[in-house]
Design an enzyme around this catalytic site. Sequence first.
Site, PDB file in Angstrom:
ATOM      1  CG  MET A  95      -2.384   0.882   0.857  1.00  0.00           C
ATOM      2  SD  MET A  95      -3.865   0.545   1.380  1.00  0.00           S
ATOM      3  CE  MET A  95      -3.818   0.123   2.778  1.00  0.00           C
ATOM      4  CB  CYS A  96       3.273   3.205   0.458  1.00  0.00           C
ATOM      5  SG  CYS A  96       4.080   2.194   0.845  1.00  0.00           S
TER       6      CYS A  96
END
Lengths: 295, 228
Positions: free
Chosen positions: A1-2
Site C-alpha cells: 500500500m504505502c
Amino acid sequence: MCGIVGLFLKKEELRPRLGDLLSDMLVTMTDRGPDSAGIAIYGDDAEGLKMTVQSDTPEETFATLETDLGGALGKPVSLKVIDTHAVINLPAGTEAEAKSFMKKRGIRVMGSGHAMEIFKEVGLPKDVAERFGIRAMSGSHGIGHTRMATESAVTTMGAHPFSTDDDQCLVHNGSLSNHNRMRQILTRKGFPPATENDTEVAACYISASLAEGANLGEALEGTLTDLDGFFTFVVGTKNGFGVVRDPIACKPAVMAETDDYVAFGSEYRALATLPGIDEARVWEPEPATVYFWER
Amino acid sequence: MMQTIDMATTPLRDLNALLQSQAEGNNQIQFSIENPKGSHAVAVGLDAPIEVTVNGSTGYYLAGMNKQATVRVTGHTGPGVAENMMSGTVIIEGDASQYAGATGHGGLLVIKGNASSRCGISMKGIDIVVHGNIGHMSAFMAQKGNLVVLGDAGDALGDSLYEARLFVRGSVKSLGADCIEKEMRPEHIEILKDLLERSGADASPEQFKRYGSARKLYNFNIDHAGEY
C-alpha cells in the site's frame, strides 16, 4: 500500500509551520504504511553542504565523528545529532571524500544538499516523527512517506524518501517491474542504486535525467516511457515539487492548492488537517500527467 | 427532525451502527453528519428510507451496499463510492475517485463533479449520472443499468461490455474492446430524459450519443464450435 504526503509552501509566513503540518499529514497515513516512515525537509540554505547520515549505534558512532571527519578532510566540520541520524555541515568541495569516509566507517548516507535534510527509520510514523523532532522543523517544502514494504526488506535503507543526488528526493507508492534492467542502465550512467529497492531506481532515474539537463517536468515525463510498473511518485528538488502517476493510476492520489500551498496526499484524510482546506481547489491528478511547481 | 452526529466525537462504528439500526416506519429519517474529514466507510450498509447528509469530504467506500437510503455528500468522495449499491440514491456534490458505483445492482448514483477511472466497473443494474467527466476504463465489463455522462469519457470506455447502456454527451477518448456507438431510439430518449430529470442535470437527451456492446465478445458463436 504505502502513504505519501507532500507540502510545497507558497507563502514565507507558513515556513515555521512546515514540520508541524507535515507531521500531522504523515501520521494520518499510518494505516497505509505502518512499518517505516521518512521525511525530507527543505530548510534554510546552508553555506556548505548538509549531509544527513544514519547509524544503528549513534552514541558510539557519532561521539568522535566530528573530530575524525574534520581530521580526515583537513577542514573543520560541524555536526548535529538527531536520534539515529546526524546532519553534518561540510565545507565546499568535500562531499566525495566525506562519502568515502562514511563508507569506510559503515555509516549510512541518507542524502545531502544545501537545503534538504532527510530522516527515515523503521517504526510507526508517529514515533519516527517524534524521534526526529519533525514538528519543530521549518522549511519551504517537504515530502513524507509511510511504508508497507512489498519489493524489499523493512530496513532503514529501504524506507523512503530516497535521495540519489544533492537536494533531490523521491517517494513512491506502487512497485516497479523493470527495475533490474534500469539498474544496469543507470549504473552505466553514473547513478548506481545503493540498495535492492525498486523505488531507489526511480530516484536514480530522475537524478540521471536532471544531470543530463532535463528540467523537473521533463524528468518526470520520462518515467512514463522508461519505467514499467505501478507508481505514484512525488519528487522534491531544491526549488521544486513534482507529481506523476502511471497510466493505469490505481495508486491513489489527491491534491489541493490554495494561495498558501500545494499539497499532496494518498488520501483526502491526509489533507483534511491543512489550514484553509475547505476553500482549497481539490482534485485527483490525472493518469500519465506531470504536475510540477518551481519557485 | 434532523439528528446531527459529529464524527469528531462519535466513532465511525457507532455512527454506522446508529444508521444501520433505523427501521422502515421510524419517525427519525433525517441525519446530518459533521466532520467526516476523509473518513472511510461512512454510512455503509444502510437499509431504511432515511436521508443522510454528510457535510464535508469522505474517503473510501462511502454508502457501500446501500439499500433504500438517500445519502448526500457536500464535498468530494474517495474510491469505491456506492460500491455494490442495491437501491436508494447517493448524491455527491463534488468529485468522486476511482470505481464509483462498482458492481452496483440498483439505485441511482449522481456525481455532480467528475468521476475518475473505472467508473461503473462491472455495474449490474445501477444507474449512474455524472455531471462532469469520467476517467479511463469506465464501465469495464458493465452488465446492466445506465451510465450517463454529461462531460467527456476517458480511454477504453465500455471495454468488454455486456448489456449496460452508456450515454455520453461530450467526447469519448477511445472505446474499449467490443464497445460501439449505437442508434439512439425513442425508448433510449425516454430512459435518458427520466435519469437527467431525477439527477437534476441541465441537459437534453438529444445531445447524447449511446454506446453499447457489439455482442461479439461474450456471445458463443456456433461457427467457432470446432475451435474448442
